[in-house]
Design a protein around this motif. Structure first.
Motif, mmCIF file in Angstrom:
data_model
loop_
_atom_site.group_PDB
_atom_site.id
_atom_site.type_symbol
_atom_site.label_atom_id
_atom_site.label_comp_id
_atom_site.label_asym_id
_atom_site.label_seq_id
_atom_site.Cartn_x
_atom_site.Cartn_y
_atom_site.Cartn_z
ATOM 1 N N ALA A 176 -24.364 83.679 -49.366
ATOM 2 C CA ALA A 176 -23.994 84.931 -50.023
ATOM 3 C C ALA A 176 -22.499 84.872 -50.350
ATOM 4 O O ALA A 176 -21.732 84.205 -49.647
ATOM 5 C CB ALA A 176 -24.296 86.116 -49.116
ATOM 6 N N PRO A 177 -22.060 85.533 -51.425
ATOM 7 C CA PRO A 177 -20.646 85.463 -51.815
ATOM 8 C C PRO A 177 -19.679 85.859 -50.709
ATOM 9 O O PRO A 177 -18.544 85.365 -50.674
ATOM 10 C CB PRO A 177 -20.577 86.441 -53.000
ATOM 11 N N PHE A 178 -20.102 86.740 -49.805
ATOM 12 C CA PHE A 178 -19.178 87.180 -48.765
ATOM 13 C C PHE A 178 -19.209 86.297 -47.521
ATOM 14 O O PHE A 178 -18.407 86.482 -46.605
ATOM 15 C CB PHE A 178 -19.492 88.631 -48.357
ATOM 16 N N GLU A 179 -20.136 85.327 -47.456
ATOM 17 C CA GLU A 179 -20.216 84.467 -46.267
ATOM 18 C C GLU A 179 -19.028 83.512 -46.228
ATOM 19 O O GLU A 179 -18.754 82.812 -47.212
ATOM 20 C CB GLU A 179 -21.527 83.682 -46.269
ATOM 21 N N GLN A 180 -18.371 83.458 -45.114
ATOM 22 C CA GLN A 180 -17.196 82.611 -44.965
ATOM 23 C C GLN A 180 -17.537 81.215 -44.471
ATOM 24 O O GLN A 180 -16.769 80.277 -44.662
ATOM 25 C CB GLN A 180 -16.212 83.283 -43.999
ATOM 26 N N ALA A 229 -17.631 85.387 -38.089
ATOM 27 C CA ALA A 229 -18.133 85.177 -39.441
ATOM 28 C C ALA A 229 -19.293 86.097 -39.733
ATOM 29 O O ALA A 229 -20.128 86.364 -38.877
ATOM 30 C CB ALA A 229 -18.563 83.722 -39.614
ATOM 31 N N VAL A 230 -19.325 86.555 -40.988
ATOM 32 C CA VAL A 230 -20.416 87.408 -41.427
ATOM 33 C C VAL A 230 -21.465 86.535 -42.101
ATOM 34 O O VAL A 230 -21.158 85.690 -42.931
ATOM 35 C CB VAL A 230 -19.922 88.488 -42.426
ATOM 36 N N SER A 231 -22.734 86.691 -41.771
ATOM 37 C CA SER A 231 -23.807 85.901 -42.380
ATOM 38 C C SER A 231 -24.886 86.826 -42.923
ATOM 39 O O SER A 231 -25.029 87.955 -42.474
ATOM 40 C CB SER A 231 -24.432 84.928 -41.363
ATOM 41 N N ALA A 232 -25.618 86.314 -43.922
ATOM 42 C CA ALA A 232 -26.668 87.095 -44.567
ATOM 43 C C ALA A 232 -28.000 86.843 -43.893
ATOM 44 O O ALA A 232 -28.313 85.728 -43.495
ATOM 45 C CB ALA A 232 -26.765 86.730 -46.044
ATOM 46 N N GLN A 233 -28.766 87.908 -43.766
ATOM 47 C CA GLN A 233 -30.122 87.770 -43.247
ATOM 48 C C GLN A 233 -30.983 87.092 -44.301
ATOM 49 O O GLN A 233 -30.785 87.295 -45.492
ATOM 50 C CB GLN A 233 -30.688 89.149 -42.910
ATOM 51 N N ARG A 234 -31.947 86.272 -43.864
ATOM 52 C CA ARG A 234 -32.771 85.524 -44.814
ATOM 53 C C ARG A 234 -34.247 85.682 -44.485
ATOM 54 O O ARG A 234 -34.624 86.081 -43.395
ATOM 55 C CB ARG A 234 -32.397 84.042 -44.791
#
Length: 455
Positions: free
Chosen positions: A201-205, A2-7
Motif C-alpha cells: 500500500a502507498p503508506f506502507e513503509q 511500521a504500518v501495514s495493510a490488511q490482506r
C-alpha cells in the motif's frame, strides 16, 4: 512501528486470480467461436475450441462456488475508513454482482449446450460435452431428451442470457480495475494491495513480515494458473492445422437443368479422388463448377456409449481431413458420380483417449489402413431428394450402403446434406477390443458439403 495493510488470505487471492485468468481467456475465445459459428464454420478447429471453452467454463463454475463458500467463512479485509457510504455500497454491490456473473455465465452456457440445439442453424446439434476429455458432462434437466420446441426455446433463451452476461462481465471488470487503480493512485489506500501479491500500500513503509505458508500457497497457486493458461493456449494452437484438410481440394459440379428450378429437390454426387468420373452423357442443362467451402463442410459421426450402469450417452465427433469429388445431373443420374476419401486418423470426438483408441488396430487401424472411401454405383430420385447407392470401404472391407441426401441450390450457394447409419461390426470396428460392447453397433454418419458458385 511500521504500518501495514490488511490482506486477503492466500487461498482467496489464488481463487480470485484463477477465476479472473479463466474468464479473461474465455471471453475472446467465446466471441471468436460465436463469429465462426455464425459464418457456418464446422471445422475441427472450432469443434476443439468449443470443447475447451466448455471445460474451462465449468471450471470457473466450480471455482466460483468454492470462492463464494470461502468468502462466507472468511470475511474480507475492512474497507478504508475514508470511504464514504455510497462508495462502500457500490463496492459491496459490485463484489456480489461479480459472484452472480461468475456463477451465471457458466450456468447459462451449460444450459445452452444441454439443449443439443444450435442457435446459429436453428437445428439440432447433439454434441456431447467432455470435461477435458475425462468424462461426459450430463445435460441439465434432461433437456437433450426434450421435444424440439422446448429445446429450441431453452437454447435461444440460455444463449441470449450467456451473451448478455459476457458483455456485463466486461463492463463490470473495466469498472472494477478503474476503481482499484483510483484507490491506489489517487486515494493512496490499501484496497489494491489487498489482492495483489507483493504489492505494498502507498503508506506502507516496509514489507510485512514473511509468512512461509502463505508464500507457499501463493507461489504454488499462481504457478498452477500460469501452467494451465499456457497448456490451454498450446492446445488451441497445436490443433489448428488439423482443420485444413484435403476437402479444400474437393470438386463439386452440378448440371443445372433448364427445366429444373434451383429450389427443386436436388442431388449431390461426388467423384473418386484421383479417379476419373463415369463417362458423361449429353445433358439438358449446363454444368456449373463450384468451390467447396471447407469451413462449412463436414463429415461427422455419432454413436451411443453405455456407462456400465445401464445408462447410455450420445457421443459425437467428426473427421478433420477428407476429400469429396461430386458431379451431379438430375436429368442424367446414370452418369452422375460421387467419391469420398477420409483420413481415418483425423477422427475425433473431443475425448483425447478416445481419439487415440480410434487409430489403433482394433478400430480404424490407421497405420495400416489410413483411408476409408465411398464410391457411388447408382442414384435414384426420392420424394424428398435422392439416394446414392455405393460401396463403403473401411479397413479394407467393402459393404454396399445407401446414402439418402438432398441438394439445395440457392443462388450462388449449394448445400448437400446426407445421413447414413452403418453397422460398425460390418467393418470389424471394435473387433476383439475390450469394452467395445459398451459402444453401439450402429454409427450415424452425417455428410454436409457446402459450395459457392465459381466465377
Amino acid at each position: 512501528m511500521a504500518v501495514s495493510a490488511q490482506r486477503y488470505s492466500a487461498v482467496a487471492i489464488v481463487l480470485h486470480w484463477a477465476i479472473a485468468a479463466a474468464i479473461i481467456f474465455l471471453l475472446p475465445l467465446g466471441f471468436w467461436m460465436h463469429g465462426r459459428a455464425e459464418d457456418g464454420d464446422v471445422s475441427a478447429e472450432v469443434f476443439r475450441a468449443y470443447q475447451l471453452h466448455k471445460s474451462i467454463g465449468l471450471t470457473v463454475l466450480w471455482l466460483s462456488l468454492v470462492r463464494l463458500g470461502w468468502r462466507l467463512l472468511n470475511p474480507p479485509p475492512h474497507m478504508p475508513e475514508h470511504m464514504p457510504g455510497w462508495e462502500r455500497f457500490v463496492a459491496v454491490a459490485t463484489h456480489w454482482a461479480f459472484y452472480g456473473l461468475m456463477i451465471g455465465l457458466p450456468l447459462t452456457g451449460w444450459l445452452y449446450v444441454s439443449t443439443g440445439w444450435s442457435i446459429h442453424d436453428q437445428a439440432p446439434l447433439p454434441v456431447a460435452t467432455h470435461y477435458f476429455g475425462l468424462f461426459q458432462v450430463p445435460a441439465l434437466f434432461g433437456l437433450n431428451q426434450a421435444d424440439i420446441g422446448l429445446r429450441e426455446t431453452a437454447a435461444n433463451g440460455a444463449f441470449t442470457a450467456h451473451y448478455l452476461l459476457a458483455y456485463a462481465a466486461i463492463g463490470l471488470a473495466v469498472l472494477h480495475v478503474l476503481a482499484a487503480l483510483k484507490h491506489h493512485l489517487f486515494d493512496k489506500d490499501e484496497v489494491l494491495a489487498h489482492m495483489v501479491p507483493g504489492l505494498r500500500a502507498p503508506f506502507e513503509q516496509e514489507a510485512p513480515p514473511k509468512n512461509t505458508t502463505r508464500l507457499a500457497i501463493l507461489g504454488l497457486g499462481l504457478a498452477v494458473i500460469l501452467v494451465a493458461l499456457t497448456a490451454a493456449s498450446l492446445h488451441l494452437l497445436s490443433g489448428g492445422s488439423a482443420a485444413t484438410g484435403p476437402q479444400a481440394n474437393s470438386s463439386f459440379e452440378v448440371v443445372e437443368s433448364q427445366t429444373t428450378t434451383p429450389t427443386a429437390p436436388p442431388t449431390t454426387t461426388e467423384a473418386p479422388a484421383q479417379t476419373p468420373l463415369a463417362p458423361q452423357a449429353p445433358a439438358q442443362g449446363q454444368a456449373s463448377s463450384w468451390r467447396v467451402d471447407a469451413a462449412r463442410s463436414s463429415i461427422a459421426f455419432g454413436f451411443s456409449m453405455d456407462d456400465g450402469s445401464g445408462n447410455s450417452s450420445r457421443l459425437d465427433g467428426r473427421f478433420a481431413r477428407w476429400r469429396a469429388d461430386i458431379r451431379f445431373d438430375p436429368n442424367d443420374l446414370e452418369n452422375s458420380a460421387v467419391a469420398v476419401t477420409i483420413e481415418t486418423n483425423s477422427a475425433s470426438d473431443g475425448v483425447a483417449s478416445h481419439d487415440a483408441y480410434m487409430r489403433e488396430p482394433g478400430w480404424f487401424d490407421s497405420a495400416a489402413q489410413p483411408t476409408a472411401t465411398f464410391r457411388s454405383t447408382s442414384f435414384r430420385q426420392q420424394a424428398n431428394g435422392y439416394e446414392a447407392r455405393g460401396e463403403l470401404t473401411i479397413k479394407g472391407r467393402t459393404r454396399n450402403v445407401t446414402l439418402p441426401f438432398t441438394l439445395i441450390i440457392d443462388g450462388a450457394t449449394a448445400v448437400m446434406n446426407g445421413t447414413v447409419a452403418i453397422d460398425r461390426e460390418d467393418f470389424d470396428l471394435g473387433k476383439d477390443v475390450e469394452g467395445a460392447e459398451m459402444i453401439s453397433r450402429t454409427v450415424d454418419v452425417t455428410i454436409r458439403v457446402q459450395a459457392t458458385r465459381a466465377p
